[in-house]
Write a protein that holds these residues in place. Structure first.
Motif, PDB file in Angstrom:
ATOM      1  N   ALA B 132       0.839  -1.180   0.000  1.00  0.00           N
ATOM      2  CA  ALA B 132       0.000   0.000   0.000  1.00  0.00           C
ATOM      3  C   ALA B 132       0.881   1.239   0.000  1.00  0.00           C
ATOM      4  O   ALA B 132       1.835   1.325   0.751  1.00  0.00           O
ATOM      5  N   LYS B 133       0.576   2.188  -0.874  1.00  0.00           N
ATOM      6  CA  LYS B 133       1.365   3.414  -0.938  1.00  0.00           C
ATOM      7  C   LYS B 133       0.503   4.616  -0.582  1.00  0.00           C
ATOM      8  O   LYS B 133       0.984   5.613  -0.092  1.00  0.00           O
ATOM      9  N   SER B 134      -0.769   4.509  -0.912  1.00  0.00           N
ATOM     10  CA  SER B 134      -1.662   5.615  -0.625  1.00  0.00           C
ATOM     11  C   SER B 134      -2.777   5.127   0.292  1.00  0.00           C
ATOM     12  O   SER B 134      -2.996   3.928   0.437  1.00  0.00           O
ATOM     13  N   ILE B 135      -3.449   6.057   0.875  1.00  0.00           N
ATOM     14  CA  ILE B 135      -4.544   5.751   1.790  1.00  0.00           C
ATOM     15  C   ILE B 135      -5.671   4.991   1.078  1.00  0.00           C
ATOM     16  O   ILE B 135      -6.474   4.312   1.700  1.00  0.00           O
ATOM     17  N   PHE B 136      -5.692   5.067  -0.259  1.00  0.00           N
ATOM     18  CA  PHE B 136      -6.746   4.394  -1.009  1.00  0.00           C
ATOM     19  C   PHE B 136      -6.324   3.021  -1.542  1.00  0.00           C
ATOM     20  O   PHE B 136      -7.078   2.372  -2.254  1.00  0.00           O
ATOM     21  N   ASP B 137      -5.115   2.573  -1.204  1.00  0.00           N
ATOM     22  CA  ASP B 137      -4.651   1.251  -1.644  1.00  0.00           C
ATOM     23  C   ASP B 137      -5.028   0.185  -0.619  1.00  0.00           C
ATOM     24  O   ASP B 137      -5.024   0.449   0.584  1.00  0.00           O
ATOM     25  N   PRO B 138      -5.296  -1.039  -1.088  1.00  0.00           N
ATOM     26  CA  PRO B 138      -5.602  -2.109  -0.126  1.00  0.00           C
ATOM     27  C   PRO B 138      -4.373  -2.498   0.702  1.00  0.00           C
ATOM     28  O   PRO B 138      -3.241  -2.341   0.242  1.00  0.00           O
ATOM     29  N   ALA B 139      -4.616  -2.932   1.914  1.00  0.00           N
ATOM     30  CA  ALA B 139      -3.532  -3.396   2.784  1.00  0.00           C
ATOM     31  C   ALA B 139      -4.109  -4.461   3.719  1.00  0.00           C
ATOM     32  O   ALA B 139      -5.324  -4.549   3.896  1.00  0.00           O
ATOM     33  N   THR B 140      -3.220  -5.280   4.268  1.00  0.00           N
ATOM     34  CA  THR B 140      -3.663  -6.352   5.161  1.00  0.00           C
ATOM     35  C   THR B 140      -3.218  -6.044   6.586  1.00  0.00           C
ATOM     36  O   THR B 140      -2.019  -5.881   6.836  1.00  0.00           O
ATOM     37  N   LEU B 141      -4.199  -5.955   7.481  1.00  0.00           N
ATOM     38  CA  LEU B 141      -3.887  -5.695   8.887  1.00  0.00           C
ATOM     39  C   LEU B 141      -4.245  -6.930   9.702  1.00  0.00           C
ATOM     40  O   LEU B 141      -5.246  -7.592   9.424  1.00  0.00           O
ATOM     41  N   LEU B 142      -3.430  -7.232  10.690  1.00  0.00           N
ATOM     42  CA  LEU B 142      -3.708  -8.370  11.560  1.00  0.00           C
ATOM     43  C   LEU B 142      -3.881  -7.869  12.990  1.00  0.00           C
ATOM     44  O   LEU B 142      -3.015  -7.149  13.508  1.00  0.00           O
ATOM     45  N   VAL B 143      -4.993  -8.266  13.606  1.00  0.00           N
ATOM     46  CA  VAL B 143      -5.231  -7.910  15.006  1.00  0.00           C
ATOM     47  C   VAL B 143      -5.104  -9.184  15.846  1.00  0.00           C
ATOM     48  O   VAL B 143      -5.812 -10.165  15.595  1.00  0.00           O
ATOM     49  N   VAL B 144      -4.176  -9.183  16.794  1.00  0.00           N
ATOM     50  CA  VAL B 144      -3.999 -10.340  17.677  1.00  0.00           C
ATOM     51  C   VAL B 144      -4.637  -9.959  19.011  1.00  0.00           C
ATOM     52  O   VAL B 144      -4.044  -9.228  19.807  1.00  0.00           O
ATOM     53  N   GLU B 145      -5.847 -10.420  19.206  1.00  0.00           N
ATOM     54  CA  GLU B 145      -6.639  -9.968  20.352  1.00  0.00           C
ATOM     55  C   GLU B 145      -7.567 -11.097  20.793  1.00  0.00           C
ATOM     56  O   GLU B 145      -8.289 -11.657  19.958  1.00  0.00           O
ATOM     57  N   ALA B 253      -1.877   4.807   9.082  1.00  0.00           N
ATOM     58  CA  ALA B 253      -1.414   5.419   7.830  1.00  0.00           C
ATOM     59  C   ALA B 253       0.013   5.928   7.971  1.00  0.00           C
ATOM     60  O   ALA B 253       0.850   5.749   7.086  1.00  0.00           O
ATOM     61  N   LYS B 254       0.284   6.509   9.118  1.00  0.00           N
ATOM     62  CA  LYS B 254       1.625   7.055   9.345  1.00  0.00           C
ATOM     63  C   LYS B 254       2.652   5.929   9.445  1.00  0.00           C
ATOM     64  O   LYS B 254       3.729   5.983   8.850  1.00  0.00           O
ATOM     65  N   ALA B 255       2.298   4.864  10.195  1.00  0.00           N
ATOM     66  CA  ALA B 255       3.230   3.749  10.385  1.00  0.00           C
ATOM     67  C   ALA B 255       3.507   3.028   9.070  1.00  0.00           C
ATOM     68  O   ALA B 255       4.606   2.534   8.852  1.00  0.00           O
ATOM     69  N   MET B 256       2.479   2.968   8.195  1.00  0.00           N
ATOM     70  CA  MET B 256       2.684   2.293   6.910  1.00  0.00           C
ATOM     71  C   MET B 256       3.230   3.258   5.856  1.00  0.00           C
ATOM     72  O   MET B 256       3.348   2.917   4.690  1.00  0.00           O
ATOM     73  N   ASN B 257       3.511   4.473   6.300  1.00  0.00           N
ATOM     74  CA  ASN B 257       4.087   5.483   5.415  1.00  0.00           C
ATOM     75  C   ASN B 257       3.197   5.744   4.198  1.00  0.00           C
ATOM     76  O   ASN B 257       3.671   5.834   3.067  1.00  0.00           O
ATOM     77  N   LEU B 258       1.893   5.811   4.444  1.00  0.00           N
ATOM     78  CA  LEU B 258       0.940   5.998   3.348  1.00  0.00           C
ATOM     79  C   LEU B 258       0.795   7.474   3.011  1.00  0.00           C
ATOM     80  O   LEU B 258       0.839   8.325   3.902  1.00  0.00           O
ATOM     81  N   THR B 260      -1.402  10.246   2.557  1.00  0.00           N
ATOM     82  CA  THR B 260      -2.789  10.577   2.905  1.00  0.00           C
ATOM     83  C   THR B 260      -3.229  11.892   2.257  1.00  0.00           C
ATOM     84  O   THR B 260      -4.332  12.361   2.500  1.00  0.00           O
ATOM     85  N   SER B 261      -2.358  12.458   1.432  1.00  0.00           N
ATOM     86  CA  SER B 261      -2.657  13.782   0.881  1.00  0.00           C
ATOM     87  C   SER B 261      -3.908  13.768   0.003  1.00  0.00           C
ATOM     88  O   SER B 261      -4.599  14.776  -0.109  1.00  0.00           O
ATOM     89  N   LEU B 262      -4.200  12.607  -0.632  1.00  0.00           N
ATOM     90  CA  LEU B 262      -5.360  12.545  -1.534  1.00  0.00           C
ATOM     91  C   LEU B 262      -6.683  12.754  -0.804  1.00  0.00           C
ATOM     92  O   LEU B 262      -7.695  13.044  -1.416  1.00  0.00           O
ATOM     93  N   ARG B 263      -6.644  12.572   0.517  1.00  0.00           N
ATOM     94  CA  ARG B 263      -7.839  12.866   1.310  1.00  0.00           C
ATOM     95  C   ARG B 263      -8.179  14.359   1.246  1.00  0.00           C
ATOM     96  O   ARG B 263      -9.322  14.750   1.368  1.00  0.00           O
ATOM     97  N   TYR B 264      -7.151  15.172   1.127  1.00  0.00           N
ATOM     98  CA  TYR B 264      -7.342  16.615   1.260  1.00  0.00           C
ATOM     99  C   TYR B 264      -7.085  17.398  -0.025  1.00  0.00           C
ATOM    100  O   TYR B 264      -7.607  18.492  -0.185  1.00  0.00           O
ATOM    101  N   PHE B 265      -6.240  16.861  -0.890  1.00  0.00           N
ATOM    102  CA  PHE B 265      -5.840  17.630  -2.069  1.00  0.00           C
ATOM    103  C   PHE B 265      -6.183  16.883  -3.351  1.00  0.00           C
ATOM    104  O   PHE B 265      -5.946  15.679  -3.449  1.00  0.00           O
ATOM    105  N   GLU B 287      -1.604  17.035   9.346  1.00  0.00           N
ATOM    106  CA  GLU B 287      -1.372  16.377   8.051  1.00  0.00           C
ATOM    107  C   GLU B 287      -1.459  17.383   6.918  1.00  0.00           C
ATOM    108  O   GLU B 287      -0.585  17.416   6.040  1.00  0.00           O
ATOM    109  N   VAL B 288      -2.528  18.196   6.930  1.00  0.00           N
ATOM    110  CA  VAL B 288      -2.722  19.163   5.836  1.00  0.00           C
ATOM    111  C   VAL B 288      -1.555  20.151   5.806  1.00  0.00           C
ATOM    112  O   VAL B 288      -1.007  20.455   4.744  1.00  0.00           O
ATOM    113  N   THR B 289      -1.148  20.619   6.977  1.00  0.00           N
ATOM    114  CA  THR B 289      -0.029  21.575   7.047  1.00  0.00           C
ATOM    115  C   THR B 289       1.237  20.957   6.458  1.00  0.00           C
ATOM    116  O   THR B 289       1.978  21.609   5.721  1.00  0.00           O
ATOM    117  N   ASN B 290       1.448  19.689   6.789  1.00  0.00           N
ATOM    118  CA  ASN B 290       2.653  19.019   6.288  1.00  0.00           C
ATOM    119  C   ASN B 290       2.682  18.898   4.764  1.00  0.00           C
ATOM    120  O   ASN B 290       3.729  18.953   4.142  1.00  0.00           O
TER     121      ASN B 290
END
Lengths: 171, 380
Positions: B132-145, B253-258, B260-265, B287-290
């Motif tokens: 995943a590179k952008s916030i709109f790309d699929p990704a696999t998350l695992l929750v161990v709970e 999103a931050k941890a996966m280095n995604l 996220t700019s497409l959300r705003y721009f 995020e927007v400021t960055n």
């Protein structure tokens, strides 16, 4: 150093069996089963009358010897393809040289595993570089002073012959 | 940095197996067929590690190792012997010359990768299309709970994202899952029995597949001890229970280095449009400021001359938002980008209450803003 003559045949059988099983299991994920032969069967399996690949590696030191591995060309090609992660078409394209090299390495590993067990039993020796032969109608004969032991293994329905020729170091 | 691994073996088969073993890792495999070739390549390329056979023609591995160790420029290169020569005496003799490890043939590719991975920091090749590179790309998350309600809350909260959220209840299931699936991020409950979350973390970090995967600890907000311990052992982040979904999403999103700019721009024709959500949390403002300067610069660079700040969804105006909007306006002015604002009645009323915003002019929608900007352009 113990005397080689004092080592019972069962030890050689166990040692070569362990070596073949370990190498085929590790490198090819295949199980090898020792299949004992009658003297007639032994004689027959060493006289080749169909296309075969015969590979040999020697060991030199407190015991001098050679181990030959015999396999028919089809089995040798399958082993090489499996080892190199190639399809049938790819190994065919890679040619006999690739098959020879893979079987040489398989023999090197088998003889190395055999020899390492002997070294740890008090017979240190070194390996030689593998040699490969191909042919359809030939027989390898041993010199009179050598002790010869021949074993048959069944691997995935195919036959592998391990032929051990050994002699003590010259004085 | 791309690592260089030098394989010195007279068997082409072994060299092919070595190449195959490392094909999923970010490294180059150099090959030599004997000690002479090996030394020449080592001198020219200075590899990060050498895998060396013993029995070879021309120059064997022992002689090459001896020469290598007597050369000041090469002696620090770690060497792993990879050989069928495995007798105890032989291994001891070679160990004295100086090797980092010894692998006796036959060998499993996994063992080879594991031993090399202990010496150099092997990284899997980035598989660009799968990651995943952008916030709109699929990704696999695992929750161990082991608490189904927490897993359900996370899965439900993230259902608007393209991410697939999988849940397992035990460490064993987690290890199995990571063995068969490429996971982009893992969340582990720190309240699993017997501190097994920390054991699992260590196992995942020693596995090359998950060595660099971001791992979050899930922990009750008040459990400071567990949070501290997670930070000490190296968890990528902490998500506190009760789960704040927008915050979790942002952390993921931050941890996966995604991106996220497409959300705003976005861009439409010759216009850059910056859209803000209903609630502008500090994370959103940050995020927007960055992204702001780079997005404006990109727009100008690609020939755009207009910008619209679309605030029609924004429910409340506060100082951080005003400050960010003032920065955005200033940034546009610096590069001669003309801009317009789109807002709603509440926002317009809020603006009258601040000195800095009382004169802001809003349009009702983007189309109206566009027309206004075109008029400004024509007048200019």
């Amino acid at each position: 150093m113990p005397d080689i003559q004092e080592i019972p045949d069962a030890v050689f059988q166990e040692t070569i069996t362990r070596a073949v099983q370990e190498v085929f299991k590790t490198m090819l994920s295949q199980n090898a089963t020792h299949s004992p032969m009658t003297p007639e069967e032994t004689k027959a399996c060493l006289g080749l009358d169909s296309p075969h690949v015969v590979s040999t590696v020697g060991f030199i030191g407190s015991i001098n010897g050679l181990i030959y591995l015999y396999m028919d060309v089809k089995f040798a090609t399958q082993c090489a393809a499996n080892m190199l992660g190639m399809s049938d078409a790819e190994i065919t394209e890679a040619g006999e040289e690739a098959v020879n090299d893979a079987i040489g390495e398989l023999t090197n590993m088998t003889v190395g595993t055999f020899k390492n067990q002997l070294s740890d039993k008090g017979f240190p020796c070194k390996l030689t570089i593998p040699s490969i032969m191909r042919g359809s109608n030939f027989q390898i004969e041993s010199i009179s002073t050598a002790t010869r032991r021949t074993y048959r293994f069944i691997i995935a329905g195919q036959t592998l012959i391990a032929d051990l020729l050994m002699q003590p170091p010259s004085e | 940095m791309r690592y260089k691994i030098l394989s010195v073996d007279d068997s082409k088969t072994v060299r092919i197996i070595i190449k195959k073993a490392f094909k999923l890792f970010d490294c180059d495999i150099l090959e030599g067929a004997n000690g002479v070739e090996g030394l020449a390549i080592a001198t020219k390329e200075t590899p990060d590690i050498i895998l060396l056979d013993v029995t070879m023609p021309v120059m064997d591995g022992v002689e090459m190792l001896t020469k290598l160790k007597s050369d000041p420029a090469l002696k620090s290169i770690p060497v792993i012997m990879l050989t069928a020569e495995g007798g105890k005496e032989h291994v001891l003799k070679i160990a004295k010359i100086g090797v980092r490890d010894y692998i006796v043939k036959p060998f499993k590719e996994e063992l080879l990768v594991q031993k090399v991975g202990r010496i150099i920091d092997l990284k899997p090749i980035t598989d660009a299309p799968a990651k995943a590179k952008s916030i709109f790309d699929p990704a696999t998350l695992l929750v161990v709970e082991d608490k189904p309600a927490i897993f359900a809350q996370i899965k439900d909260g993230l259902k608007h994202t393209p991410w697939q959220v999988h849940g397992v209840a035990s460490t064993g299931e987690a290890i199995d899952f990571c063995g068969r699936t490429a996971v982009d991020l893992i969340m582990i409950s720190l309240s699993l029995p017997d501190e097994s979350a920390f054991t699992l973390f260590r196992v995942l970090r020693t596995n090359l597949k998950t060595k660099y995967t971001p791992i979050f600890g899930l922990v009750v907000k008040t459990d400071a001890a567990a949070q501290q311990m997670a930070q000490q052992v190296g968890f990528t982040g902490i998500a506190t229970k009760p789960i704040d979904i927008p915050e979790l999403e942002s952390k993921i999103a931050k941890a996966m280095n995604l991106d996220t700019s497409l959300r705003y721009f976005k861009t439409e024709g010759d216009m850059l449009i910056m859209s803000l959500p209903e609630v502008c949390t500090p994370t959103v403002i940050n995020e927007v400021t960055n992204y702001l300067k780079s997005k404006v610069a990109e727009a100008v660079d690609s020939g755009m001359s207009k910008a619209v700040f679309d605030l029609h969804e924004v429910k409340r105006l506060d100082m951080p938002l005003i400050k960010m909007l003032l920065t955005a306006m200033q940034t546009c002015r610096e590069v001669a980008l003309v801009y317009s604002l789109v807002g709603n009645a509440t926002l317009m009323a809020d603006c009258k209450g601040y000195e800095d915003t009382r004169n802001w002019q809003f349009h009702e929608n983007i189309e109206e803003a566009r027309q206004n900007l075109q008029k400004q352009g024509a007048t200019a």
